[in-house]
Design an enzyme around this catalytic site. Structure first.
Site: not given
Length: 269
Positions: A13, A128, A141, A145, A176
């Site tokens: 995906s 990211s 998060y 990254k 996405t």
């Protein structure tokens, strides 16, 4: 090029699927990872799916053994997380680092001996822009990254004598649907809840307006196939402008700017 083999993690995906599709279109041999190869809902023609679970480091070597010689590794698979730092249990922080950092590092370590012996190879860490432009309620998060980027940039010189190219790529906001799969940690009575909900609403809007996965995938594929790739690439969120501002302006200004982009007012510290 047609003789090169690519392994793309998280290829079912989003960005990973588009990266795999574009490598197939360029004539490369493409393997894509998923936790359950037998249950891929929409397999991409030309992609062979193999099992990999970033949280289970033993699957890294099993995956590499199954694929064989790997010329290009795209470490794309990962999970998204948001919420208040105070409300997030340590187990959730550890799980996120296991999936987003330690799993990709384990897979990279598994491919390095073969690349080193053949004296060629490319590893791309997909990070990211939250690493370069961190924002409230995304600390865990962003930290994962940032760790991926540091692994790529620090090992670049280490591995260069063996023909191995290490690259870090930072996507901006991408449309996405990842927001629907994001783990969220915010207590019902949390003192941070109101501001988190403000950020969450702005994040949903930004993601809806973000660049498409195919455009981001094209950047990753181009970087991986470049004759002399740069150490770092970024795309989305007016990357050229905001990275220039990041170099020129005070750090606190950039933090305040990023907060405003996510609906949060400036607070003097």
């Amino acid at each position: 090029m047609t003789q090169q083999t690519v392994l793309v993690t998280g290829a079912t995906s989003g960005i990973g699927a588009e990266v795999a599709r574009q490598f197939v279109e360029k004539g490369l041999t493409v393997f894509g990872t998923t936790r359950n190869p037998d249950t891929v809902a929409e397999p991409i023609p030309g992609v062979t799916y193999v099992r990999l679970d970033n949280a289970d480091y033993s699957t890294a070597q099993t995956c590499v053994d199954e694929v064989g010689d790997i010329d290009i590794l795209i470490n794309n698979a990962g999970e998204s997380q948001a919420g208040a730092l105070e409300d997030t249990p340590m187990s959730a922080v550890e799980d996120l680092f296991r999936v987003n950092v330690f799993g990709p590092v384990a897979l990279t370590k598994a491919v390095l001996p073969g690349m080193r012996e053949r004296r060629r190879g490319t590893v791309v860490m997909v990070g990211s822009m939250l690493s370069s432009f961190p924002v409230a309620f995304r600390s865990n998060y962003a930290a994962t990254k940032s760790a991926l980027k540091a692994f790529a940039l620090a090992s670049r010189r280490e591995l260069a004598p063996y023909g191995i190219r290490m690259i870090s790529v930072e996507p901006g906001t991408i449309a996405t649907g990842i927001g629907d799969r994001r783990s969220i940690y915010i207590g019902d009575d949390s003192p941070f809840k109101a501001e988190y909900e403000t950020l969450a609403a702005a994040t949903r809007h930004n993601e809806d307006e973000g660049i498409d996965a195919a455009s981001m995938a094209a950047q990753i594929v181009d970087a991986a196939l470049a004759d002399h790739p740069k150490p770092f690439y970024a795309r989305g969120n007016q990357a050229g402008v905001v990275f220039l501002l990041r170099r020129l302006l005070p750090r606190q200004f950039i933090l305040d700017m990023t907060a405003r982009k996510h609906g949060l007012p400036k607070v003097k510290v």
